[in-house]
Design an enzyme around this catalytic site. Structure first.
Site, PDB file in Angstrom:
ATOM      1  CB  CYS A 113      -2.443  -9.419 -21.656  1.00  0.00           C
ATOM      2  SG  CYS A 113      -3.017  -7.931 -22.199  1.00  0.00           S
ATOM      3  CG  ASP A 141       1.015  -0.972 -23.001  1.00  0.00           C
ATOM      4  OD1 ASP A 141       0.911   0.034 -22.343  1.00  0.00           O
ATOM      5  OD2 ASP A 141       2.063  -1.621 -23.044  1.00  0.00           O
ATOM      6  CB  SER A 167       2.868  -6.021 -27.597  1.00  0.00           C
ATOM      7  OG  SER A 167       2.398  -6.665 -27.004  1.00  0.00           O
ATOM      8  CE  LYS A 192       5.460  -0.199 -21.641  1.00  0.00           C
ATOM      9  NZ  LYS A 192       4.280  -0.852 -21.790  1.00  0.00           N
ATOM     10  CD  GLU A 209       4.012  -2.307 -25.937  1.00  0.00           C
ATOM     11  OE1 GLU A 209       2.748  -2.697 -26.277  1.00  0.00           O
ATOM     12  OE2 GLU A 209       4.439  -2.395 -25.009  1.00  0.00           O
ATOM     13  CB  CYS A 253      -1.459  -2.485 -17.058  1.00  0.00           C
ATOM     14  SG  CYS A 253      -1.672  -2.582 -18.669  1.00  0.00           S
ATOM     15  CB  CYS A 311      -4.183  -4.663 -16.377  1.00  0.00           C
ATOM     16  SG  CYS A 311      -4.582  -4.634 -17.955  1.00  0.00           S
TER      17      CYS A 311
END
Length: 573
Positions: free
Chosen positions: A200, A87, A476, A130, A450, A128, A55
């Site tokens: 992702c 994550d 998530s 957060k 999560e 990513c 990421c």
């Protein structure tokens, strides 16, 4: 200094102007910066780049590319870095407790670096989950002219003739536990699911918040959905560097852009894309930085009246690359504005209104990812707010792609995710059960983990819509199935979720927006009287400090009062 900027009115004067600042200037000379550049506005380039996960691996290069745009338009760029907690790697173990906490650390660290070095403007780069809201929170907190740049998504992997993402790997773990996926096939999948750089690929939290960046007006139009490996991302970074100088000249600040109407636009885009439930945590946290009251209930109310129109994973077929090729966030917003679902008068970092930006877009009827609002995938949003006797402070569920919107069943209670995951892995969960995972809230976790490992394992076993899962933690953006998070008050505060016992009947109605615990009030009162607060395992360090300060999930799980309590704004020093 160029004539466009009055340095005497900018924060950087405190470290670069006047005889008393000679020691400060000596540091810039030490870095080879000439006098004429020290006289220019200072622009911070905040990067979350690192080697922790794909990421973030292109972010530093993108931030460095932005230098050229800043320089070309009369500024002096200064890159600095902050942390991330990724994550996908933190998931399913104690490391996930660090994830949400990292959002606050990112915002705090950017704030402190900008304050300490007196930067006049800011371009932020994040990849990513957060780090996106963390960067935007810092931009709103500092309120200097700023632009947000997303590093871009990963390209989809290919396995057995289909596009796959990391969520397919998490679900394959559940399939393997159920005997439906041989170990060798799982190993083959894990090696191809993530083929390179980028966040992702589905409409999980990173891409959801990337859409928010454009919808709320903090990112350049149609910049965020371009995949990370595409070489044109460097050009977008340069453009951001150029444009931040233009909004510095015009003094267009993040709080001018992020009005309540802009937050409503952002929430509508989340719902329309079937985005991550985490947006209902991050939008209130961002609003807090702007001094705007915008809670989970405000978000949920908007979700109720927004059509779901983007066929994106995990509930749909496509990934971020497909959405970019279909025309991106602005193609989605084109039909939403035409249908009356957006406020086109909100200003953006282009200096133009959202409506003026959208006017430059021509609707593409041939693409298959984004539906016209007149013919949506479903008439209401992909994310639903819930409230009831089990969650007086609210809860949230992602219904995009779900067939079943009501559920009633007996509770199966766990006091941490590890115990629940073990029960799932050992096939100890009966169909029709309502799994409760508690003491995982912002304060109780601490850190509001999560639950993707658990939910993906359930889905992989074919149990995704045969059970429900309720937690005071989070899910998530990749989670699918009947999974309800953000339950408040959380168990650590003695909320109703702390009082549930095995076998209690629970009713959920995602159409009506209700979540209820079918236990008599006098019985709950007895349980409440006997309840004792639990101690977490964290008596020191960052997680302890977070637990002392964090507020409720429905207000964004924030750790400070926000702009409403400000005595001064950094941008005005």
């Amino acid at each position: 200094m160029t004539s466009r900027f009055d340095k005497s009115r900018l924060p950087s004067r405190h470290v670069s102007v006047g005889p008393e600042r000679a020691p400060h200037r000596s540091y810039y000379y030490a870095m080879g910066i000439p006098e004429e550049d020290i006289a220019k506005p200072f622009v911070g380039l905040a990067s979350a780049g690192n080697d922790s996960a794909p990421c973030n691996t292109t972010l530093n290069a993108q931030a460095d590319a932005a230098r050229a745009g800043v320089i070309a338009n009369g500024g002096m760029p200064r890159r600095f870095n902050t942390i991330t907690v990724t994550d996908g790697i933190a998931m399913g173990h104690q490391g996930m407790k660090s994830s949400l906490v990292s959002r606050e650390v990112i915002a705090d660290s950017v704030e402190l670096s900008v304050r300490g070095h007196c930067y006049d403007a800011l371009v932020t780069f994040a990849g990513c989950d957060k780090s996106l809201p963390g960067m935007m929170m810092a931009m709103l907190r500092l309120n200097i002219p700023s632009i947000f740049v997303y590093g871009g998504s990963i390209l989809p992997g290919h396995f057995h003739g289909k596009d796959v993402t990391v969520v397919d790997v998490f679900e394959a773990v559940g399939q393997h536990a159920a005997g439906a996926c041989p170990l060798q096939e799982l190993i083959e999948l894990e090696k191809v699911a993530c083929p390179g750089h980028g966040a992702c690929g589905g409409q999980f939290t990173a891409n959801t918040m990337a859409c928010v960046g454009e919808a709320i007006g903090l990112s350049l139009p149609n910049s965020n959905m371009m995949p990370a490996p595409y070489p044109d991302r460097a050009g977008l970074a340069v453009a951001a560097g150029e444009q931040v100088m233009n909004i510095l000249e015009k003094n267009i600040r993040p709080r001018d852009i992020c009005t309540r109407a802009a937050f409503e636009n952002a929430a509508r885009v989340v719902a329309a894309t079937g985005g991550s439930t985490n947006a209902a945590l991050h939008l209130p946290a961002m609003a807090n930085e702007a001094g705007i009251e915008f809670t989970l209930f405000d978000v949920a109310e908007i979700f109720k009246s927004t059509p779901y129109i983007a066929d994106l994973k995990p509930g749909g077929k496509y990934v971020a690359k497909d959405m970019y090729e279909a025309g991106g966030v602005y193609m989605l917003m084109k039909t939403m504005l035409d249908g009356g679902f957006l406020d086109g008068e909100c200003i953006t970092v282009t200096g133009k209104t959202l409506g003026e930006n959208i006017d430059q877009v021509t609707w593409n009827p041939d693409q298959k990812v984004i539906y016209d609002v007149k013919t949506p995938l479903s008439p209401t949003g992909g994310v639903v707010g819930l409230k009831g006797s089990l969650a007086p402070e609210g809860a949230i569920v992602k219904v995009a792609g779900m067939k079943r919107l009501q559920f009633e069943g007996p509770a199966r209670v766990f006091d941490c995710e590890e115990d629940a995951f073990a029960a799932v892995e050992h096939r100890e969960i009966a169909e029709g059960s309502v799994i409760i995972i508690r003491y995982e809230g912002p304060k109780g976790g601490p850190g509001m983990r999560e639950m993707l490992s658990t939910t993906a394992a359930l889905y992989g076993q074919g149990m995704g819509e045969k059970v429900a899962l309720i937690t005071d933690g989070r899910f998530s953006g990749g989670t699918r199935g009947f999974c309800i998070g953000h339950v408040g008050p959380e168990a650590a505060d003695g909320g109703p979720i702390a009082l549930i016992e095995d076998g209690d009947m629970i009713r959920i109605d995602a159409e009506a927006g209700t979540i209820d615990l079918d236990v008599a009030e006098d019985v709950l009162a007895e349980r409440k009287a006997a309840w004792q607060a639990r101690q977490s395992d964290y008596g020191a360090g960052a997680l302890w400090r977070y637990a002392q300060n964090v507020g409720p999930a429905y207000k964004g799980a924030v750790t400070h009062p926000g702009a409403r309590a400000e005595r001064h704004v950094y941008a005005d020093i």
